[in-house]
Design an enzyme around this catalytic site. Structure first.
Site, PDB file in Angstrom:
ATOM      1  N   HIS A  33       0.843  -1.201   0.000  1.00  0.00           N
ATOM      2  CA  HIS A  33       0.000   0.000   0.000  1.00  0.00           C
ATOM      3  C   HIS A  33       0.884   1.258   0.000  1.00  0.00           C
ATOM      4  O   HIS A  33       0.724   2.141  -0.847  1.00  0.00           O
ATOM      5  CB  HIS A  33      -0.901  -0.029   1.240  1.00  0.00           C
ATOM      6  CG  HIS A  33      -1.832   1.130   1.361  1.00  0.00           C
ATOM      7  ND1 HIS A  33      -3.122   1.104   0.898  1.00  0.00           N
ATOM      8  CD2 HIS A  33      -1.652   2.367   1.898  1.00  0.00           C
ATOM      9  CE1 HIS A  33      -3.704   2.277   1.136  1.00  0.00           C
ATOM     10  NE2 HIS A  33      -2.838   3.056   1.749  1.00  0.00           N
ATOM     11  N   GLU A  34       1.836   1.313   0.934  1.00  0.00           N
ATOM     12  CA  GLU A  34       2.710   2.487   1.016  1.00  0.00           C
ATOM     13  C   GLU A  34       3.589   2.591  -0.229  1.00  0.00           C
ATOM     14  O   GLU A  34       3.953   3.684  -0.652  1.00  0.00           O
ATOM     15  CB  GLU A  34       3.572   2.439   2.281  1.00  0.00           C
ATOM     16  CG  GLU A  34       2.788   2.384   3.609  1.00  0.00           C
ATOM     17  CD  GLU A  34       1.776   3.513   3.782  1.00  0.00           C
ATOM     18  OE1 GLU A  34       1.954   4.587   3.178  1.00  0.00           O
ATOM     19  OE2 GLU A  34       0.794   3.301   4.526  1.00  0.00           O
ATOM     20  N   HIS A  51       1.853   4.658  -2.761  1.00  0.00           N
ATOM     21  CA  HIS A  51       2.072   6.093  -2.499  1.00  0.00           C
ATOM     22  C   HIS A  51       3.475   6.506  -2.959  1.00  0.00           C
ATOM     23  O   HIS A  51       3.672   7.549  -3.585  1.00  0.00           O
ATOM     24  CB  HIS A  51       1.958   6.378  -0.993  1.00  0.00           C
ATOM     25  CG  HIS A  51       0.557   6.400  -0.453  1.00  0.00           C
ATOM     26  ND1 HIS A  51      -0.408   7.244  -0.950  1.00  0.00           N
ATOM     27  CD2 HIS A  51      -0.033   5.709   0.558  1.00  0.00           C
ATOM     28  CE1 HIS A  51      -1.548   7.070  -0.260  1.00  0.00           C
ATOM     29  NE2 HIS A  51      -1.339   6.139   0.655  1.00  0.00           N
ATOM     30  N   GLU A  74      -4.315   8.352  -2.706  1.00  0.00           N
ATOM     31  CA  GLU A  74      -4.876   7.112  -2.179  1.00  0.00           C
ATOM     32  C   GLU A  74      -5.174   6.154  -3.330  1.00  0.00           C
ATOM     33  O   GLU A  74      -5.045   4.933  -3.170  1.00  0.00           O
ATOM     34  CB  GLU A  74      -6.144   7.425  -1.375  1.00  0.00           C
ATOM     35  CG  GLU A  74      -6.674   6.269  -0.549  1.00  0.00           C
ATOM     36  CD  GLU A  74      -5.771   5.854   0.611  1.00  0.00           C
ATOM     37  OE1 GLU A  74      -4.807   6.595   0.941  1.00  0.00           O
ATOM     38  OE2 GLU A  74      -6.006   4.771   1.191  1.00  0.00           O
TER      39      GLU A  74
END
Lengths: 497, 497
Positions: free
Chosen positions: A263-264, A267, A293
């Site tokens: 997930h990170e 980003h 996001e």
């Protein structure tokens, strides 16, 4: 030097301070010895004040006005100037005493919240939260005047430049219609799937880290310009050329940290892909929190929780930890990573139920800012939302309206970006897969480069050149459309197995 | 607000920026990914410019003059104001174009030096080093005018506030007389000592680190406000409340890293002991580089290489690494840690021969700044110094005048502080031992608290309240005296065994 060039130099300074702040904040969360906290707070406050002073300098109004009359600016320069104006408006719209009152109220309210949440004591939080809300409404009014939008949109604009409630209302209404019935279908179908087999640990931190690094590299993270470290609350931060993400390891369960890292990484890929020749200028920055996001959810939800990726990843995971047996097969891992279960806590929610948590918060904060509702009615309204959307009875405000730090922390207008991001992720992934038929085969062999290449071109390298809705339209051929997201959910949770 | 109070607020901001710079510089040396170097340079340069702008603000001249007429200032406030004036003089004495020319010349010269040193090619370095020297002489002249001292002293003042060449000439002349004869005696005596037995490794990094942490704690380092990490070039840095020291481990030899850690711990104790109520103000800062070096050498050379400490440390070291046999006995470790051997390279020098390296550099840089010598004569003069003081024939400028980065890096007037520090360390340690008869027994059981308590009171907590010479006189009852240092050397290298 032209007015525009003078502004570029000022904003380059502001960007360098912002990068310094990013590294210091990363250090605060990862390595700083506890006794250094007060000194660090002083450093951060000083740099923020210096940056604010540069942004609100008396000359800037004239420089902006002069630059806006310059005729030879390129598209990128015009967009850059537009972002400078936007930053200036946000920084100058609110009187200094209101900024300071808000900052103090937020600090107090966050402290009360740290006691009120575990105690489930909404009455304890109410006075300081009322103070925060009152100040947020004043800030919203001041910004609405400067930006020419509604008060709620003025707050939203901090996180989602140009965001408007008409669009959000439209796509959220679609979701609200769709979710309860869809959730019932998913839960019904889940009953007939095989049980999820548990993965047996322990899973040593060093092995988890090595696996995370391997998967980050597969996804295209550039370790020459970034790091992976540990913090209590995972985040992606650092500086422009130095993107640092963090995770937290549990030796009894590697699956959460691994998906958190991916997930990170989403980003981080956005940050690492910003337009090289504009770094240090506002136009190089990511185009708002929904798109940010969308990038994390695109990598985590669309790519890494796909069956294709898990077919590739299952043996890598198994070999990393020396596992064996059917629990380590892709089928089981896919069931584990797509399990749906309505719950009270947003941050623990799965892909299907997460939007329900956001719909509730969006309605409530919009009504509170508009003055259509008071905080006294918050717990009741919250609990009614949970009942109607997820069929759950909130036992206690700890599991209800006290769970998030956003409102006590002064982040009003932030919540919708989570679900806008999820919908945007689905729409972008769908477009990427259609645009390049190498995307899915790449993911299936652990090579994200076709996907990332499409994202680089269509999203990352565009920075803030275009408004978010225009960027999405150019990338996918249409405005934000809840239908693509619903189709993704239906395909994963009702058709795939 | 009084002028003095306004200045305190400005200098608090400057201190916060300086602390932020300290953490960023630490990060640059320890953790920063390589691709972030350019961005980091931009952050550092921006913060330095902002700090310089605050220090040289147009108002400051008036504020300083007004504050200097305020009558109600305490001793500490007056000393603080004096340090503000000093910082202001240093920052404003040199015209901006000269500062910039120097900065560019230094960058170029350091780059050339990185090639010239390994090649032993002084001719290659000469043009850019001449440029640096020329600019340093101009800076020295400008600062000399502002500070009212000689040009060399004006450079020295950056590192050693109030330092003067009369004192240095006096104590260095003493040393020059003493050293060659003393060195012969030491080398003669060493021949009759038992051979040094080698310690068998490997010594795992994690074990070395744990031992370092244990010894740092014994010496009084506060890990609540500091850290120990790894960097290529060990240093003590970080911020006011966050003192970070580094080392470099060699798994074949733990003894150097361990003593390096204790050296940096001495610096760190000074930083952690600065006057609490004045932190953030110039008067809280350490009183110059000689005193700083005195604190590192006091812990490393005076305390940790003493027989008393090694009696305590020997079994701790042995047990840490699971060693056994006579090599791990205190006698052998003491011989190892006090071995004397003339060599070409300053940073590898032992306690006895180190001052010779400094005497040579001090004479040369003083003559070069005064214009009494040209750079063409540098290699010859250097080699003659090495011959007369250490009896060595320099084979190549790589092992001679090319070895240090100080001159190419623009740090002229720095070298004498190393040996002033060594002499100051001896004098302070001697005074501490005489003032508190618990100091040596404490060291002998690995408890530095009596020693550190004396240092806290007499040095650390005084910050920059007094001039360095006055501070030393109050702490030890006399001005800097080469005799104490010589007595220490004689006692350790001719009497102790």
């Amino acid at each position: 030097m032209s007015a525009y060039q003078t502004l570029e130099r000022r904003f380059a300074r502001i960007a360098a301070i912002s990068d310094a702040l990013g590294i210091l904040q990363w250090d605060t969360e990862t390595l700083m010895p506890p006794g250094a906290a007060d000194g660090r707070a002083e450093q951060l406050a000083t740099l923020k004040v210096l940056s604010h002073e540069l942004l609100t300098d008396d000359d800037n109004a004239d420089l902006l006005a002069d630059a806006e009359h310059e005729t030879a600016l390129s598209d990128w320069q015009q967009a850059n100037l537009h972002e400078m104006r936007r930053a200036y408006l946000h920084a100058t719209a609110v009187p200094t005493d209101l900024v300071e009152a808000n900052s103090r109220a937020v600090s107090r309210c966050e402290m009360v919240w740290r006691d009120a949440r575990p105690a489930g004591d909404f009455a304890l939080l109410l006075p300081s939260l009322s103070e925060v809300l009152n100040l947020q409404r004043q800030i919203a009014d001041a910004k609405a005047e400067a930006l020419g939008c509604s008060p709620y949109e003025a707050l939203l604009d901090t996180y989602e430049p140009g965001g408007n409630t008409d669009t959000i209302d439209r796509v959220f209404a679609d979701l609200r219609q769709f979710l309860p019935g869809f959730l019932s279908q998913v839960l019904e179908r889940q009953k007939i799937l095989p049980d999820i087999l548990p993965l047996k640990g322990p899973f040593p931190v060093e092995t988890q880290r090595a696996l995370g690094v391997r998967m980050m590299s597969a996804a295209g993270f550039d370790f020459n310009k970034g790091r992976l470290d540990i913090s209590l609350h995972p985040f992606c931060g650092g500086a422009t050329h130095d993107v640092r993400l963090t995770t937290r390891y549990d030796e009894a369960d590697f699956t959460k940290a691994l998906m958190g890292v991916m997930h990170e990484t989403g980003h981080a890929l956005y940050e690492q892909g910003r337009p090289t020749e504009w770094l240090g200028q506002p136009v190089s920055e990511a185009r708002g929190m929904s798109l940010h996001e969308s990038q994390s959810l695109l990598i985590e939800m669309q790519a890494c929780r796909s069956r294709a990726f898990l077919e590739f990843a299952a043996p890598v995971m198994r070999d990393s930890f020396g596992g064996s047996g059917p629990a380590w097969e892709a089928d089981n891992l896919h069931r584990l990573y797509t399990k749906v279960e309505p719950g009270f806590i947003r941050v623990d929610a799965d892909e299907v139920t997460y939007p329900a948590h956001i719909l509730i918060r969006y309605d409530l904060e919009k009504a509170l800012i508009a003055g259509d509702m008071t905080l006294n009615d918050l717990p009741g309204a919250w609990n009614e939302g949970m009942r109607s959307l997820l069929g759950l009875t909130v036992p206690n405000d700890r599991f209800g309206c006290l769970q998030d730090i956003h409102w006590p922390g002064g982040a009003w207008g932030y919540f919708p970006t989570y679900t806008l991001g999820a919908m945007t992720a689905a729409q972008l992934f769908d477009a990427a897969v259609r645009a390049d038929d190498g995307v899915m085969p790449g993911i299936a062999r652990g090579d994200f480069s076709p996907l990332v290449s499409w994202l680089r071109t269509n999203i990352h390298a565009k920075g803030s050149l275009l408004p978010a809705d225009e960027l999405l339209k150019q990338a996918t051929g249409r405005p934000l459309d809840a239908g693509v997201y619903q189709k993704h959910l239906a395909s994963r949770y009702l058709e795939d197995a």
